[in-house]
Design a protein around this motif. Structure first.
Motif, PDB file in Angstrom:
ATOM      1  N   VAL A  83       0.864  -1.183   0.000  1.00  0.00           N
ATOM      2  CA  VAL A  83       0.000   0.000   0.000  1.00  0.00           C
ATOM      3  C   VAL A  83       0.895   1.226   0.000  1.00  0.00           C
ATOM      4  N   GLY A  84       0.751   2.061  -1.022  1.00  0.00           N
ATOM      5  CA  GLY A  84       1.586   3.253  -1.121  1.00  0.00           C
ATOM      6  C   GLY A  84       3.061   2.943  -1.161  1.00  0.00           C
ATOM      7  N   GLY A 105      -7.690   5.005   4.347  1.00  0.00           N
ATOM      8  CA  GLY A 105      -8.980   5.478   4.817  1.00  0.00           C
ATOM      9  C   GLY A 105     -10.019   4.387   4.680  1.00  0.00           C
ATOM     10  N   PHE A 106     -10.994   4.358   5.600  1.00  0.00           N
ATOM     11  CA  PHE A 106     -12.024   3.320   5.591  1.00  0.00           C
ATOM     12  C   PHE A 106     -13.408   3.972   5.631  1.00  0.00           C
ATOM     13  N   VAL A 107     -14.294   3.446   4.803  1.00  0.00           N
ATOM     14  CA  VAL A 107     -15.701   3.841   4.842  1.00  0.00           C
ATOM     15  C   VAL A 107     -16.513   2.562   4.742  1.00  0.00           C
ATOM     16  N   PHE A 108     -17.437   2.374   5.698  1.00  0.00           N
ATOM     17  CA  PHE A 108     -18.216   1.150   5.739  1.00  0.00           C
ATOM     18  C   PHE A 108     -19.696   1.447   5.545  1.00  0.00           C
ATOM     19  N   GLN A 109     -20.474   0.386   5.432  1.00  0.00           N
ATOM     20  CA  GLN A 109     -21.911   0.540   5.242  1.00  0.00           C
ATOM     21  C   GLN A 109     -22.539   1.255   6.431  1.00  0.00           C
ATOM     22  N   PRO A 177      -5.110   9.913   2.952  1.00  0.00           N
ATOM     23  CA  PRO A 177      -4.603   8.546   2.759  1.00  0.00           C
ATOM     24  C   PRO A 177      -4.221   8.274   1.310  1.00  0.00           C
ATOM     25  N   ALA A 178      -3.353   7.279   1.145  1.00  0.00           N
ATOM     26  CA  ALA A 178      -2.967   6.864  -0.206  1.00  0.00           C
ATOM     27  C   ALA A 178      -4.135   6.221  -0.922  1.00  0.00           C
TER      28      ALA A 178
END
Length: 305
Positions: A83-84, A105-109, A177-178
């Motif tokens: 990653v990156g 970075g994280f994005v969830f339901q 974030p990358a």
């Protein structure tokens, strides 16, 4: 090319990489076994920087496992993840935590916002956990970036579902974030709000050069990406570039397993056999059981004795 993590006391141990600068995430021969289940089976994928990729597949195809391994949330059984430009193999749990904090970075339901905090405080949380005191300007710019200027003091309960997801995205982007990983980020939203969030994700890629990798089951969502990667039984089963809703839906239909005829037949409750039609004689009132039997009626015209 060797890359080091920011805000850390030491460089990763003898970790080298030949990944091109234009590759944000690199997966090589990636496998993940859960007991007797092979969730990933030798996956090779590159996610270029500044692109939007959707990952799709039937239930149990391994798409969520791929996301978790690529994001450093789960350790693969074998294979390599970068990653990156940083190889995750061999990193300690602490180093992996720092990498996730600084570069992913994280994005969830589910939005996962803290209800007692304002939108601004939720967005600032990752920086505070990293020991930084974010400026008001920095937080306001992060919220403005996702179309929430002026909503800094609102708590999650005062925001719509789409606005809460925007806060979650701003929180994920505050560390620059990358790559931004999304696991069904529009799964809990209605169609109109979902479209608004997808428009915003698309703009982040086109305007800011953000790299996004999103797992989804929705062909409409996948069609907003630059590329759709399909998984079946833990393996890459093909991809679509410049996808359309129709093309994505057709490919998914072709990949869905077809159940045997016996399994596709709907189970029915047992039906009682239909009774034979009853005759007038059968429906007549029964003869009384007590007393002697009555003589048969005399033929018409005959006199009784």
């Amino acid at each position: 090319m060797t890359s080091t993590l920011s805000n850390t006391p030491a460089a990763p141990s003898t970790t080298t990489s030949t990944t091109a600068p234009t590759t944000a995430v690199r997966l090589r021969r990636l496998t993940r076994h859960h007991r007797d289940v092979r969730a990933l089976d030798g996956v090779d994928l590159d996610f270029r920087a500044g692109t939007f990729t959707a990952v799709m597949g039937p239930s149990g195809s391994g798409k969520s496992t791929l996301l978790q391994c690529a994001a450093g949330l789960d350790r693969p059984t074998s294979g390599q993840v970068e990653v990156g430009g940083v190889a995750l193999e061999g990193l300690s749990e602490r180093r992996l935590t720092l990498l996730r904090r600084d570069r992913i970075g994280f994005v969830f339901q589910s939005f996962n916002l803290l209800p007692a905090l304002t939108a601004a405080q939720n967005v600032a949380l990752p920086l505070r956990l990293a020991g930084r005191r974010p400026s008001r300007t920095e937080v306001r710019e992060a919220l403005a970036r996702v179309g929430l200027a002026g909503r800094e003091r609102h708590r999650p309960g005062e925001l719509s579902g789409g606005q809460q997801q925007r806060v979650a995205i701003a929180r994920a982007l505050i560390t620059r974030p990358a790559v931004l990983f999304g696991d069904e980020p529009t799964g809990a939203l209605d169609s109109t709000t979902s479209r608004e969030v997808l428009d915003m994700l698309r703009e982040l890629v086109d305007r800011d050069g953000q790299t996004i990798v999103m797992v989804t089951h929705d062909p409409v969502a996948a069609a907003r990406a630059d590329r759709v990667v399909f998984l079946v039984d833990g393996r890459v089963a093909g991809e679509l570039r410049a996808p359309t809703v129709t093309a994505v839906a057709e490919r998914m239909t072709a990949l869905e397993p077809v159940a045997p005829v016996a399994e596709r037949t709907t189970a029915l409750e047992p039906v009682a056999p239909v009774a034979e039609p009853t005759t007038a004689r059968e429906t007549a009132a029964p003869v009384a059981e007590s007393g002697p039997a009555r003589p048969a009626a005399s033929p018409a015209g005959s006199a009784s004795c």
